[in-house]
Design a protein around this motif. Structure first.
Motif, short mmCIF file in Angstrom:
data_model
loop_
_atom_site.label_atom_id
_atom_site.label_comp_id
_atom_site.label_asym_id
_atom_site.label_seq_id
_atom_site.Cartn_x
_atom_site.Cartn_y
_atom_site.Cartn_z
N PHE A 39 0.86 -1.19 0.00
CA PHE A 39 0.00 0.00 0.00
C PHE A 39 0.89 1.24 0.00
N ASN A 40 0.38 2.30 -0.58
CA ASN A 40 1.17 3.53 -0.74
C ASN A 40 0.97 4.48 0.43
N TYR A 41 2.02 5.25 0.69
CA TYR A 41 1.92 6.36 1.63
C TYR A 41 2.61 7.56 0.99
N ASN A 42 1.83 8.61 0.74
CA ASN A 42 2.36 9.82 0.12
C ASN A 42 2.71 10.82 1.23
N PRO A 43 4.00 11.07 1.46
CA PRO A 43 4.39 11.95 2.58
C PRO A 43 3.97 13.41 2.39
N MET A 44 3.60 13.78 1.17
CA MET A 44 3.16 15.16 0.94
C MET A 44 1.72 15.38 1.38
N ILE A 45 0.93 14.31 1.42
CA ILE A 45 -0.49 14.45 1.77
C ILE A 45 -0.65 14.68 3.27
N ASN A 46 0.14 13.97 4.06
CA ASN A 46 0.01 14.07 5.51
C ASN A 46 1.41 14.26 6.11
N ASP A 47 1.83 15.51 6.21
CA ASP A 47 3.18 15.81 6.69
C ASP A 47 3.21 16.32 8.12
N HIS A 48 2.08 16.22 8.83
CA HIS A 48 2.02 16.60 10.23
C HIS A 48 2.26 15.35 11.06
N LEU A 49 3.30 15.33 11.87
CA LEU A 49 3.73 14.12 12.55
C LEU A 49 2.62 13.51 13.40
N GLY A 50 1.96 14.31 14.20
CA GLY A 50 0.92 13.79 15.08
C GLY A 50 -0.22 13.15 14.31
N ARG A 51 -0.70 13.82 13.25
CA ARG A 51 -1.80 13.27 12.46
C ARG A 51 -1.35 12.02 11.70
N ALA A 52 -0.11 12.04 11.18
CA ALA A 52 0.40 10.90 10.43
C ALA A 52 0.49 9.66 11.31
N GLU A 112 -2.57 -9.59 8.83
CA GLU A 112 -1.52 -9.49 9.83
C GLU A 112 -0.53 -8.42 9.37
N PRO A 113 0.05 -7.65 10.30
CA PRO A 113 1.01 -6.61 9.89
C PRO A 113 2.16 -7.15 9.05
N ALA A 114 2.58 -8.38 9.30
CA ALA A 114 3.71 -8.95 8.55
C ALA A 114 3.40 -9.14 7.08
N LEU A 115 2.12 -9.12 6.70
CA LEU A 115 1.74 -9.26 5.30
C LEU A 115 1.80 -7.94 4.55
N LEU A 116 1.97 -6.83 5.28
CA LEU A 116 1.89 -5.51 4.67
C LEU A 116 3.27 -4.93 4.35
N VAL A 117 3.34 -4.23 3.22
CA VAL A 117 4.52 -3.46 2.85
C VAL A 117 4.04 -2.05 2.50
N CYS A 118 4.56 -1.06 3.21
CA CYS A 118 4.21 0.33 2.94
C CYS A 118 5.20 0.92 1.93
N GLU A 119 4.70 1.36 0.80
CA GLU A 119 5.53 2.00 -0.21
C GLU A 119 5.58 3.51 0.07
N ILE A 120 6.77 4.02 0.32
CA ILE A 120 6.96 5.46 0.47
C ILE A 120 7.17 6.04 -0.92
N THR A 121 6.26 6.88 -1.38
CA THR A 121 6.35 7.41 -2.73
C THR A 121 7.45 8.46 -2.85
N GLU A 122 7.73 8.88 -4.10
CA GLU A 122 8.95 9.62 -4.38
C GLU A 122 8.89 11.11 -4.04
N ILE A 126 8.82 -1.93 4.96
CA ILE A 126 8.91 -0.64 4.27
C ILE A 126 9.54 -0.83 2.89
N ALA A 127 8.94 -0.18 1.90
CA ALA A 127 9.50 -0.16 0.55
C ALA A 127 9.66 1.29 0.10
N ILE A 128 10.69 1.55 -0.69
CA ILE A 128 10.84 2.84 -1.34
C ILE A 128 10.40 2.68 -2.79
N ASP A 129 9.45 3.49 -3.21
CA ASP A 129 8.86 3.37 -4.53
C ASP A 129 9.62 4.24 -5.54
#
Length: 222
Positions: free
Chosen positions: A42-55, A72-82, A104-107
């Protein structure tokens, strides 16, 4: 509607809600795939939610509901977009997900802000090589020789290398000879709706590499 058109038309005030809603729909569709134990990216766009507390609150909310999705959490990979991002927010977010067992994955490595500096910051489990960048590299005669050291460097840092954009036999050959761990692209399979019956038999590498096979069966009956 193409994702770039859809997301490009979302008003700035609604982007966080839409991003969160799409992620939750994606997680909810996992049970409809019909195969157990598959890794879900699943993707996570750091520009959409850049407030630490909310993120952090958003990630904790998602983690609490994984059981509802039979995940299960072990089945998930979070893609950090560019996209660009505050390093402190991004590092804190990654630590939170790792604490929960999410990988964690870097996209799109090779473009934008998915650079070696981000590799050092996040120490990803998986690095996804940008498909367009890889396709351009494959046009060079010595593509395998140039690609192999990059794959080796990423693997030495503890990451598996996933190559995106495998669209023909040449792309596949360069990725395999370069030592890539994971492959993705239309030459291997097309995207499918959740609930589609997937073929679980392994693909034939020899057949996929046979770029000279131009024989196409024709239906004789009109």
């Amino acid at each position: 509607v193409a994702p770039s058109i859809f997301f490009g038309g979302v008003p700035a005030s609604d982007r966080l809600f839409v991003e969160t809603m799409c992620r939750m729909l994606h997680l909810g569709n996992y049970r409809n795939i019909g195969l157990e134990g598959l890794t879900l990216f699943f993707n996570y766009n750091p520009m959409i939610n850049d407030h630490l507390g909310r993120a952090l609150a958003e990630i904790r909310l998602m983690t609490r509901h994984l059981g509802d999705f039979e995940l299960e959490p072990a089945l998930l990979v979070c893609e950090i977009t560019e996209q660009a991002a505050d390093d402190h927010v991004l590092a804190s977010l990654v630590r939170e997900m790792r604490r929960d067992g999410i990988r964690i994955a870097i996209d799109d490595f090779g473009t934008g802000h998915s650079t070696e500096a981000r590799i050092k910051l996040l120490a990803p489990d998986i690095v996804k090589i940008d498909g367009a960048w890889f396709g351009a590299l494959c046009r060079h005669a010595a593509a395998e020789r140039f690609f192999r050291p990059l794959v080796g460097m990423l693997q030495e840092r503890g990451a598996k290398v996933l190559v995106e954009g495998i669209e023909n036999a040449q792309h596949l050959r360069v990725a395999l000879e370069g030592g890539a761990d994971l492959l993705q692209g239309f030459h291997l399979a097309r995207p499918a709706l959740a609930g589609t019956i997937f073929k679980e038999e392994p693909l034939s590498v020899d057949a996929l590499l046979d770029a000279g096979n131009k024989v196409v069966p024709l239906h004789q009956q009109r």
